[in-house]
Write a protein that holds these residues in place. Sequence first.
Motif, short mmCIF file in Angstrom:
data_model
loop_
_atom_site.label_atom_id
_atom_site.label_comp_id
_atom_site.label_asym_id
_atom_site.label_seq_id
_atom_site.Cartn_x
_atom_site.Cartn_y
_atom_site.Cartn_z
N LYS A 2 -10.03 11.76 -5.85
CA LYS A 2 -11.45 11.80 -6.17
C LYS A 2 -11.81 13.12 -6.87
O LYS A 2 -12.55 13.13 -7.85
CB LYS A 2 -12.27 11.61 -4.90
N ARG A 3 -11.26 14.24 -6.37
CA ARG A 3 -11.50 15.54 -6.99
C ARG A 3 -10.94 15.59 -8.40
O ARG A 3 -11.54 16.17 -9.30
CB ARG A 3 -10.86 16.66 -6.16
N PHE A 4 -9.79 14.97 -8.57
CA PHE A 4 -9.15 14.93 -9.88
C PHE A 4 -10.03 14.19 -10.88
O PHE A 4 -10.25 14.66 -12.00
CB PHE A 4 -7.77 14.27 -9.76
N LYS A 6 -13.25 13.72 -10.63
CA LYS A 6 -14.49 14.49 -10.82
C LYS A 6 -14.30 15.59 -11.86
O LYS A 6 -15.23 15.92 -12.59
CB LYS A 6 -14.96 15.09 -9.50
N SER A 7 -13.09 16.14 -11.92
CA SER A 7 -12.83 17.21 -12.89
C SER A 7 -13.01 16.70 -14.32
O SER A 7 -13.45 17.44 -15.20
CB SER A 7 -11.45 17.81 -12.69
N PHE A 8 -12.68 15.43 -14.57
CA PHE A 8 -12.90 14.84 -15.88
C PHE A 8 -14.40 14.72 -16.17
O PHE A 8 -14.84 14.94 -17.30
CB PHE A 8 -12.23 13.47 -16.00
N TYR A 10 -16.72 16.68 -15.02
CA TYR A 10 -17.21 18.02 -15.33
C TYR A 10 -16.85 18.42 -16.76
O TYR A 10 -17.66 19.02 -17.47
CB TYR A 10 -16.64 19.05 -14.36
N ALA A 11 -15.65 18.07 -17.19
CA ALA A 11 -15.23 18.38 -18.56
C ALA A 11 -16.09 17.63 -19.56
O ALA A 11 -16.52 18.19 -20.58
CB ALA A 11 -13.76 18.05 -18.74
N LYS A 13 -19.09 16.63 -19.06
CA LYS A 13 -20.41 17.27 -18.98
C LYS A 13 -20.43 18.53 -19.86
O LYS A 13 -21.42 18.79 -20.56
CB LYS A 13 -20.72 17.61 -17.53
#
Length: 115
Positions: A2-4, A6-8, A10-11, A13
């Motif tokens: 899930k964190r992985f 989410k990092s996409f 953020y990128a 964004k």
Amino acid sequence: MKRFLKSFLYALKGLAYAFKTQLNFKIHCFSGVFVIALGFYLNLSIIEWLWISLAIALVLVLELINTAIEVLVDLVSPQQQPKAGAIKDISAAAVLISALLALGIGLLIFVPKLI
């Protein structure tokens, strides 16, 4: 996982922020799309595509880094400071150098095909 994922987000964004707020980033994006279309039209070789892709990516990456530096400088130094201005100017110069390199690569690849 899930964190992985989410990092996409953020990128994406960050990309959206740069595209919405930075005129130069928009110009570089549209220029990249134009160059890619021209490359398809002129049927570039694999090696030519590698150089063109590298040039486009380098300019976009440095423009994003420049934007991040500008936002950070504005955050830590809201008032005009000579050193803050120098930081912004230096990061903009990095983008300029990469854009000139990309222009040179583009000219070397496209001009012989267009003549």
